[in-house]
Design an enzyme around this catalytic site. Sequence first.
Site, short mmCIF file in Angstrom:
data_model
loop_
_atom_site.label_atom_id
_atom_site.label_comp_id
_atom_site.label_asym_id
_atom_site.label_seq_id
_atom_site.Cartn_x
_atom_site.Cartn_y
_atom_site.Cartn_z
N ASN A 80 28.38 40.80 55.68
CA ASN A 80 27.23 40.27 54.98
C ASN A 80 26.79 38.93 55.59
O ASN A 80 25.78 38.88 56.30
CB ASN A 80 27.53 40.13 53.49
CG ASN A 80 26.32 39.68 52.70
OD1 ASN A 80 25.26 39.43 53.24
ND2 ASN A 80 26.47 39.56 51.39
N ASP A 81 27.55 37.89 55.35
CA ASP A 81 27.16 36.56 55.82
C ASP A 81 26.85 36.53 57.32
O ASP A 81 25.96 35.81 57.75
CB ASP A 81 28.27 35.54 55.53
CG ASP A 81 28.42 35.30 54.04
OD1 ASP A 81 27.44 35.57 53.30
OD2 ASP A 81 29.50 34.88 53.61
N VAL A 82 27.61 37.31 58.10
CA VAL A 82 27.45 37.24 59.56
C VAL A 82 26.15 37.87 60.03
O VAL A 82 25.84 37.84 61.22
CB VAL A 82 28.64 37.90 60.29
CG1 VAL A 82 29.94 37.19 59.95
CG2 VAL A 82 28.74 39.38 59.97
N ALA B 55 30.27 33.11 51.36
CA ALA B 55 29.62 31.82 51.26
C ALA B 55 28.76 31.71 50.00
O ALA B 55 28.25 30.66 49.68
CB ALA B 55 28.76 31.57 52.50
#
Lengths: 475, 97
Positions: A402-404, A444
Site C-alpha cells: 500500500n504505502d509503497v 503509515a
Amino acid sequence: MHEAAPIPAWVALAYLASGILFILALRGLSSPESSRAGNRFGMLGMLIAVVTTLVTHEVASLVEILIAIAIGGGIGFITARRIAMTAMPQLVAAFHSLVGMAAVLVAAAAYLNPGAFGITDAAGVLLPVSRVEMGLGVAIGAITFSGSIIAFLKLNGNMSGAPIMLPARHVINLGTLAAIIGLVVYFYFVPAPRVDTPWLFWTVTGLAFLIGFLLIIPIGGADMPVVVSMLNSYSGWAAAAMGFTLGNTAMIITGALVGSSGAILSYIMCKAMNRGFISVIAGGFGAASDGDAAAASIDRPWKRGSAEDAAFLMKQAEKVIIVPGYGMAVAQAQHVLREMADMLKEEGVQVKFAIHPVAGRMPGHMNVLLAEANVPYDEVFELEDINSEFGQADIAFVIGANDVTNPAAKTDKSSPIYGMPILDVANAKTVLFVKRSMGGVGYAGVDNDVFYMDNTMMLLSDAKKMCEEIVKSLG
Amino acid sequence: MDFISILSIFVMACFVGYYVVWSVTPALHTPLMSVTNAISSVIIVGALIAAAAGSAAGGEAAKWLGLVGIALASVNIFGGFAVTERMLAMYKKKERK
C-alpha cells in the site's frame, strides 16, 4: 596477543586465510549463481579458524568443547531446517542476540582468566589497551544481546510492535551511554582493576544490557527492518572489539565486514523509508495512526472489480507487473500468486515482479519469499530497475502493498511518507489493487490516491482467496 | 601484534567490507544478513581459548563461560550457514522450455 610468546607465522596466515574466505563469502552474494560457492567459502573459513585455534592451544577439555559444539550446532541446524521463510526476521534477530551474548561471555572469560588470552603484563595485571577493547566488546555485545531480544519479541509478536515511550527516555539513554563510556575510560586508568575496582567490569556489563533494552523498546514495528540491520552491524563491531583483544586477524576482518554490512543495510532501509537514522533511533514512529488522514478520505468514488474481471483484463494484457507487499506473505498467497503468474505466461502475457526495498520485514525478505514460491529470480526486479516500465505496462497488480505505491510520497509535502521512493503503479494503464477492505490504511496511516483513480479497480478480498479465484477464472 | 598493525587491518577491512557489501545484489540482502550472522560467530575462537585453558590458574569460571559461549556461537554457525544454504537453493532461474 600483545605480550606473550610470538604467534607462529603459519597460525597468523591461517587466520588471515579464514578472514579472506569470509570476504569471498560476501563477494559471492553479488549474484545468485556465485552465492552458493560463497557460502561454502564461509564454512571453510570458519572451519580453518576453529581448527587452528584448537591445535595451537593446549586443550584441557576437548570432550566438553565437542559436546558444547554438538549441542549448539544441533539446535542451530534443526532450527535452520524448520524455520518458515516468513519468520526469517525473527530468526536473524535471535541469532544476533546469540552473537552478542557470546561476545559478552568471551569478554567475561578474558577478564577472569586473562593469562590464557595473553593480555597481562609481567605482574599479571590486565593490559590497559586490552581493558578498553574488552570493555567496548562487552558493552557492544550486551547491547546487541538485549536489543536483539526486544527486536525478536516485537517481530515474533510476543510483544506489541507499538513503541513504548518512557518519560525522559532521551536523558536516561544518554546518561547510561555516558556512564558506560566514562567507566571504560576509568577502567583504563585503574592501576590493577581486578583488585582495586572489581565492580567496574560487571557494572559496565549490566549498564550495557540495560541500555540495549531501553534503546529498542521505543522503536515501532514499522522501523524493525532498520533495527535488525543495525543490530547486525553491532554484532560485527562486538566481534571486532574482541578480535582486538585477542589480536586475531580473522575476528577483526569479520567484525569489520559484518559491521559495515549492517551499517550499509541500515542506510539502505532508512533511505527506502525516507527516515533519518537518528529519528529511527529516537523511536516513536508508528505510535498511533491519527484518524485525520483516514477520516478525510471517506466518500470518494472508487470502482470495485471481481476476480473474473481481473482475470479477463490480465488475459488480454501484453504486460503485467505484479507488486507484492508483506500483506501477500501474511496471507500466504505467494504460491497461488506464482501459479497465477505462470498461467498468464502460458497465455503469452509478459509478467514481471516489482519489489520495493521495504516490501518485507527485513532487507531482501520479499525476494526470499518469492524465491521460495519458485518465482524465477530473473523475473523479479528492484524498484530502480523497473519503475520506468510501469508506463508501458497494461496492468499493475498490487497485492498486499500500500504505502509503497502511494503518490502522496511525491506530491503531498504534509504526508508522513513524503520523500519516500515509491513504485509508480499509477502510470500503468490499469491498476488492480488487492486489498482486504477500503477501511484499513497502511503502516503509515495515510490514504492512498491510487484507490480512487479512474483506471483503478479495487479487488476487495483476502489476498490468497482473490488469487485462487483469479486462477479459477483463468483456467 | 601491536595495536597499530591490528588497527590497520581493521580499517582496511572496513573499506573492503564497504565495497563488497555495496556489490551484493539487493535480492540477496536477507541471505547476506544470515551469512554475516554466521561468520560473526568466529568469536567462537575466543570462547575456545577460554574453554581450552581449562580450570588451571583460576580459570574454572572462565572455562564454563567459554563452553557456554561455544554452544551459543555454534547455534549461530551451524544455523546461519544452514539457513543461508537453504535460502540460496531457492533462487532459481527461469526454466527454458
